[in-house]
Design a protein around this motif. Structure first.
Motif, short mmCIF file in Angstrom:
data_model
loop_
_atom_site.label_atom_id
_atom_site.label_comp_id
_atom_site.label_asym_id
_atom_site.label_seq_id
_atom_site.Cartn_x
_atom_site.Cartn_y
_atom_site.Cartn_z
N PHE A 136 86.43 91.87 -33.95
CA PHE A 136 87.52 92.80 -34.22
C PHE A 136 87.09 93.73 -35.34
N MET A 137 87.13 95.04 -35.09
CA MET A 137 86.75 95.98 -36.13
C MET A 137 87.92 96.89 -36.47
N PRO A 138 88.56 96.66 -37.60
CA PRO A 138 89.81 97.33 -37.91
C PRO A 138 89.71 98.87 -37.99
N ASN A 139 88.58 99.36 -38.48
CA ASN A 139 88.49 100.83 -38.64
C ASN A 139 88.01 101.54 -37.39
N LYS A 140 87.78 100.80 -36.34
CA LYS A 140 87.34 101.34 -35.06
C LYS A 140 86.17 102.34 -35.20
N PRO A 141 85.05 101.88 -35.73
CA PRO A 141 83.88 102.76 -35.82
C PRO A 141 83.27 102.96 -34.44
N PRO A 142 82.40 103.99 -34.27
CA PRO A 142 81.69 104.12 -32.99
C PRO A 142 80.97 102.81 -32.67
N THR A 143 81.22 102.31 -31.48
CA THR A 143 80.73 100.98 -31.11
C THR A 143 80.16 100.98 -29.70
N VAL A 144 79.12 100.21 -29.51
CA VAL A 144 78.55 100.03 -28.17
C VAL A 144 78.43 98.53 -27.91
N LYS A 145 78.82 98.12 -26.72
CA LYS A 145 78.67 96.70 -26.35
C LYS A 145 77.66 96.59 -25.22
N MET A 146 76.79 95.64 -25.34
CA MET A 146 75.77 95.44 -24.31
C MET A 146 75.78 93.97 -23.89
N LYS A 147 75.57 93.76 -22.61
CA LYS A 147 75.50 92.38 -22.12
C LYS A 147 74.10 92.15 -21.55
N ALA A 151 67.02 83.89 -18.93
CA ALA A 151 66.75 82.56 -18.39
C ALA A 151 67.47 81.49 -19.21
N ASN A 152 67.83 81.83 -20.44
CA ASN A 152 68.52 80.88 -21.32
C ASN A 152 70.04 81.06 -21.29
N GLY A 153 70.50 81.97 -20.44
CA GLY A 153 71.94 82.21 -20.36
C GLY A 153 72.29 83.60 -20.83
N GLU A 154 73.57 83.96 -20.69
CA GLU A 154 73.96 85.32 -21.09
C GLU A 154 74.25 85.40 -22.58
N PHE A 155 74.22 86.61 -23.09
CA PHE A 155 74.64 86.87 -24.47
C PHE A 155 75.03 88.34 -24.60
N LEU A 156 75.73 88.65 -25.66
CA LEU A 156 76.23 90.02 -25.86
C LEU A 156 75.74 90.57 -27.19
N LEU A 157 75.56 91.87 -27.24
CA LEU A 157 75.30 92.52 -28.52
C LEU A 157 76.35 93.61 -28.72
N THR A 158 77.01 93.58 -29.85
CA THR A 158 77.91 94.66 -30.23
C THR A 158 77.24 95.39 -31.39
N MET A 159 77.14 96.71 -31.25
CA MET A 159 76.56 97.52 -32.32
C MET A 159 77.60 98.51 -32.80
N ALA A 160 77.82 98.58 -34.09
CA ALA A 160 78.78 99.54 -34.64
C ALA A 160 78.06 100.41 -35.67
N MET A 161 78.48 101.67 -35.74
CA MET A 161 77.86 102.60 -36.69
C MET A 161 78.93 103.05 -37.69
N SER A 162 78.62 102.95 -38.96
CA SER A 162 79.60 103.38 -39.95
C SER A 162 78.88 103.98 -41.15
N GLU A 163 79.65 104.66 -42.01
CA GLU A 163 79.03 105.18 -43.23
C GLU A 163 78.79 104.02 -44.19
N SER A 164 77.66 104.06 -44.87
CA SER A 164 77.36 103.00 -45.85
C SER A 164 78.27 103.16 -47.06
N ARG A 165 78.69 102.07 -47.65
CA ARG A 165 79.56 102.14 -48.83
C ARG A 165 78.92 101.43 -49.99
#
Lengths: 165, 149
Positions: A136-147, A151-165
């Motif tokens: 859950f990303m409260p500020n809704k930054p640009p996000t990409v989800k990949m599935k 051979a070891n099973g499925e997994f997901l990657l979520t990548m979000a881009m935000s300004e550094s603070r």
């Protein structure tokens, strides 16, 4: 130059998405010997029973957060190929392993996005274990989800881009 | 065969085990290991008996490159420092070798071959550490020819 473009971007540029996708494939192939297959992520997030490996690749302006969501069965299977024996899912070592996989992925991502002009560094990884986990990303930054299917099973990657603070 | 004292520095216990397992599998020497969880811990555990260092980069408190630099600055200019890290950009490799004074650079995940290539020039046929640079170069050429054939 690319940092200025990223600051204005509403979406994560496709070039960066492709680089990260390649890095995921390379990283898991180097761990297990078999390349995972990318599949379009269509369905909405279901709750995860497994581990999330978190890490960031950042520079002073932009942060790419990488969240690897690994179901329990995939995590156990990965432990066998990585260290030669199955780790108990509930063990500290499992958290260590998933954090290390996130770390290896971030190293590859950092090296590859440097080639398109983004010079960043990796944070330290963290790992979370649980059931019914939802990202859950409260500020809704640009996000990409990949599935990915491997051979070891499925997994997901979520990548979000935000300004550094 | 005598024993080589190695300090393995990584904040991941799994990776420390992987390094030790790979070294043991090479069967080119007998190793006795000391573990450290970060650069600061490694500085505290480092002593004159340690003969070779395996060092991760990205660790809390003190990075592997800072630790390597600290060791060189203490005057230990001959002890082999092998970086074992997920950082793989050319800039990072260069920084580890120049700024940190590391001798070798292995990226994770590593194979036994990679480990052999990195350490073989520093270990002689009796399983002892080679301290002289000239001898290390000779050993490197010898192993390169074996690995190519």
């Amino acid at each position: 130059m690319i940092t200025e473009e990223l600051k204005k971007a509403v979406h994560i540029p496709e070039q960066i998405v492709e680089i990260v996708k390649e890095s995921v494939i390379n990283t898991f192939e180097s761990i297990s010997g078999e390349a995972p297959v990318y599949s379009d992520y269509a369905e909405p997030d279901g709750p995860l029973n497994g581990m999330i490996g978190n890490i960031a690749v950042f520079n002073p302006d932009i942060t790419f957060s990488l969240m690897l969501a690994i179901p329990k069965e995939t995590a156990v299977s990965l432990s066998e190929v990585f260290i030669g024996m199955e780790l108990p899912f509930e063990s500290d070592d499992m958290g260590d392993l998933i954090g290390e996989i996130a770390n290896i992925l971030a190293g590859d991502v950092a090296a590859n996005i440097e080639q398109v002009g983004f010079r960043g560094q990796s944070s330290l990884p963290t790992a979370t274990r649980g059931s019914d986990l939802t990202l859950f990303m409260p500020n809704k930054p640009p996000t990409v989800k990949m599935k990915f299917d491997s051979a070891n099973g499925e997994f997901l990657l979520t990548m979000a881009m935000s300004e550094s603070r | 065969m005598s024993t080589i004292k190695a300090l393995v520095v990584d904040d991941s216990k799994i990776m420390r085990s992987q390094v030790k397992r790979a070294l043991d599998q090479l069967m080119i020497a007998e190793f006795e290991y000391e573990d450290a969880m970060d650069g600061q811990d490694a500085l505290e555990k480092f002593n004159d008996d340690i003969e070779i260092l395996f060092v991760d980069w990205n660790m809390p408190k003190m990075t592997g490159v800072e630790f390597a630099r600290a060791i060189r600055d203490k005057g230990y200019d001959k002890i082999p420092i092998i970086m074992v890290t997920a950082e793989k950009s050319m800039g990072k490799v260069d920084k580890a070798l120049t700024e940190g004074g590391a001798n070798e650079y292995i990226t994770k995940p590593f194979t036994a071959d990679k480990m052999l290539k990195a350490v073989s020039r520093y270990i002689d046929d009796k399983g002892q550490i080679i301290k002289e640079e000239e001898e290390q170069e000779e050993k490197k050429s010898f192993f390169s020819s074996i690995l190519k054939s």
